[in-house]
Design an enzyme around this catalytic site. Structure first.
Site, mmCIF file in Angstrom:
data_model
loop_
_atom_site.group_PDB
_atom_site.id
_atom_site.type_symbol
_atom_site.label_atom_id
_atom_site.label_comp_id
_atom_site.label_asym_id
_atom_site.label_seq_id
_atom_site.Cartn_x
_atom_site.Cartn_y
_atom_site.Cartn_z
ATOM 1 N N ASP A 182 -6.817 -4.015 -10.766
ATOM 2 C CA ASP A 182 -6.444 -5.298 -10.162
ATOM 3 C C ASP A 182 -7.541 -6.344 -10.246
ATOM 4 O OD1 ASP A 182 -3.815 -4.679 -9.395
ATOM 5 O OD2 ASP A 182 -4.557 -3.530 -7.682
ATOM 6 N N ASP A 243 2.677 -3.380 -13.380
ATOM 7 C CA ASP A 243 1.893 -4.496 -12.828
ATOM 8 C C ASP A 243 0.670 -4.809 -13.688
ATOM 9 O OD1 ASP A 243 3.183 -2.647 -11.036
ATOM 10 O OD2 ASP A 243 2.377 -3.724 -9.314
#
Length: 456
Positions: A182, A243
C-alpha cells in the site's frame, strides 16, 4: 446511452419523495439530460453546473418551483467538498499534532437504531458523524493529502495550498517501507498528487522514486508480481490482491521520470498477470490469488474474495480497482491489451449495477446485507472518464456523468457528517458512514469531468 434511458434514473426516486424531496428529484431529472446553463439558458431546471453534455430535450415545467431552483448535484458536490474539507482541516489544526492524523472513516457517537442518518449536532457543535483518524502507516492515509492537493489545484484556495504540504510531509516516513504494497496509495496519493498538482518542492520526486524502489523489493520475478500480503521472505505462499493494481502508478511514474526500465517492467508484468489470472469468463474479478513463490504457479484457482461476500463472488470495489488499474496501466504503456482488460471489467460493472449506477458492496449480495457502496461507484466513475478518452467511446463518459449525478443527489452526506458522501455500510457498519476513498475519488471524478486529467 440514449437520453430516454438516462431519464429512467430518476423514476425510482419518486417512491422515496419524502426522503429526497421535490427539488432533488427535479435536479436529478434535469442534470441527466442537460449540459450547462450556457447551452440550456432558460431551460435548466437546476442552478449551477450540470453533469451532462447533451442538448436540452425540452423546457422546464412552468414555474414557480417550490423554494426556487434547486442546485444541480454537480454544483452541490463542488461546493460541499470545499466547505466540508475546510472544516476538517480546521478541526485537525486545532488538535495536538493534528498534522500527523489522517481522516479514515466517519462514525457516529453511538450506532443508532435507525442507522440511515447521523444525529443532529448541538448548537454550534461539530458534525456528529465525524472522521476517525488513521496513523501515517494506515493504507488510506494518502487520500486526505491527495484531496487537499486536488482542492488546492481545482479551487486556487490558498488555505488548501498551505494545508496540503503539511499533511503530505507526514507520509515521507513510509518511503522506505517494504512490509506493505500500500506504499503506492500512501506515497503517490500524497507526494505524487503534490508533484502533479502544483507543488514546487523538488524533494517530492526523490520521495516517490525511493518509495518505488521500496515497493519493487516485494516483487518476485518467478511469479512476475508484487506481493500484497505477508513478509517478503515467506516462501510458503505468495498472496496478491486486485487492489495492488493501484499501487503500480508509483512504479510507472518513477520509471517514466528516471528512465528506470526495471521499474516499468515490474509494473507491466504485474498488471499483465492480473489481467490474465483475475478476470473471469463473465468479466467479473477475483479478489485474491495465491501463488507458489518458488514455482510461480497458482496454488489453487483464484477463488479468494476475503473482502467480498464469498469465495466466488465479486467484490464491487475490487471490480472498480480493476477498471481503474487497467486504464492506468494503459495510460503509461499504450498497450491495447490493458485497454481490453479495462473494458471487460467496466462492462461487467455497468451491466450488474442498478439504475442509480451505485453497486451493491458485492455484486452477489442479498438482503439483509444488500448494502450500496459509493466507494466502488466513485472509483469507477473516475476511471470511466479516462476510459472514454482512451477508447474514444463517449458512452463511458455518459455513464460516469450519470454516476456522479446519482452520488450528488441520492448519496450526498448531510451537514451532520464531515464527509461528502454516505453509503459504505459494509466498511463501517451503518448507512450514513463513508470511507475517505469515496470522497477522494468522487472529487477526482468531478475534476476529470471538467477536463482535468493526469499526465504521464
Amino acid at each position: 446511452e440514449s437520453r430516454r434511458t438516462r431519464l429512467r434514473i430518476s423514476l425510482p426516486i419518486f417512491g422515496r419523495m419524502s426522503r429526497v424531496g421535490f427539488a432533488a428529484v427535479v435536479a436529478l431529472a434535469v442534470i441527466s439530460t442537460s449540459v450547462s446553463n450556457a447551452a440550456c439558458a432558460g431551460y435548466c431546471c437546476c442552478a449551477g453546473e450540470c453533469a451532462f453534455t447533451d442538448p436540452c430535450p425540452s423546457p422546464c415545467p412552468p414555474p414557480p418551483f417550490p423554494g426556487g431552483l434547486p442546485k444541480c448535484s454537480l454544483q452541490s458536490l463542488k461546493d460541499n467538498v470545499v466547505t466540508k474539507y475546510n472544516a476538517v482541516v480546521q478541526r485537525l489544526a486545532s488538535l495536538p499534532n493534528g498534522h500527523t492524523l489522517y481522516p479514515s472513516k466517519t462514525v457516529p457517537p453511538t450506532l443508532l437504531d435507525d442507522d440511515s442518518t447521523c444525529p443532529p449536532p448541538p448548537p454550534g457543535g461539530q458534525p456528529t458523524c465525524g472522521f476517525t483518524w488513521a496513523a501515517s502507516s494506515g493504507w488510506t492515509s494518502g487520500f486526505f493529502p491527495g484531496i487537499l492537493w486536488q482542492l488546492a489545484n481545482f479551487t486556487g484556495s490558498a488555505a488548501f495550498a498551505a494545508a496540503a504540504p503539511l499533511w503530505t510531509a507526514g507520509r515521507e516516513t513510509e518511503k522506505t517501507a517494504t512490509n506493505t504494497h500500500d506504499i503506492g496509495f500512501m506515497v503517490f496519493g500524497s507526494f505524487g498528487n503534490g508533484i502533479q498538482l502544483g507543488s514546487t518542492n523538488a524533494t517530492y520526486t526523490d520521495v516517490v522514486v525511493e518509495a518505488a524502489h521500496s515497493l519493487a523489493k516485494r516483487y518476485n520475478p518467478t511469479v512476475g508480481m508484487i506481493r500484497s500480503w505477508g513478509d517478503i521472505t515467506d516462501d510458503s505462499k505468495f498472496e496478491v490482491i486486485i487492489d495492488n493494481l493501484l499501487n503500480l502508478e508509483l512504479l510507472f511514474w518513477a520509471a517514466a521520470h528516471t528512465g528506470n526500465a526495471t521499474l516499468k517492467s515490474i509494473a507491466v508484468s504485474h498488471a499483465m498477470r492480473t489481467g490474465q489470472d483475475w478476470i473471469r469468463a463473465d468479466g467479473s474479478t477475483a479478489h485474491l490469488c495465491v501463488y507458489d513463490p518458488k514455482t510461480g504457479k497458482l496454488q489453487s484457482p483464484c477463488t479468494g474474495t476475503p473482502q467480498g461476500l464469498a469465495a466466488n463472488s465479486t467484490w464491487a470495489r475490487g471490480q472498480a480497482w480493476g477498471v481503474y488499474g487497467f486504464t492506468l496501466a494503459h495510460r503509461y504503456t499504450g498497450d491495447p491489451k490493458f485497454l481490453d482488460f479495462a473494458v471487460t471489467c467496466a462492462d461487467y460493472f455497468v451491466k450488474n449495477t442498478g439504475v442509480d449506477n451505485i453497486p451493491l458492496w458485492d455484486f452477489d449480495a442479498t438482503a439483509p446485507e444488500a448494502f450500496k457502496d459509493t466507494s466502488a461507484a466513485a472509483i469507477t466513475a473516475s476511471a470511466l472518464l479516462e476510459l472514454a478518452v482512451a477508447t474514444g467511446d463517449s458512452k463511458w463518459r455518459d455513464i460516469a456523468a450519470q454516476t456522479i449525478a446519482s452520488l450528488g443527489v441520492e448519496y450526498a452526506a448531510e451537514n451532520t457528517s464531515e464527509a461528502l458522501l454516505i453509503a459504505n455500510q459494509h466498511d463501517c457498519a451503518y448507512f450514513a458512514c463513508t470511507v475517505i476513498e469515496s470522497d477522494y475519488y468522487i472529487l477526482e471524478a468531478v475534476r476529470r469531468l471538467a477536463g482535468h486529467f493526469p499526465t504521464v
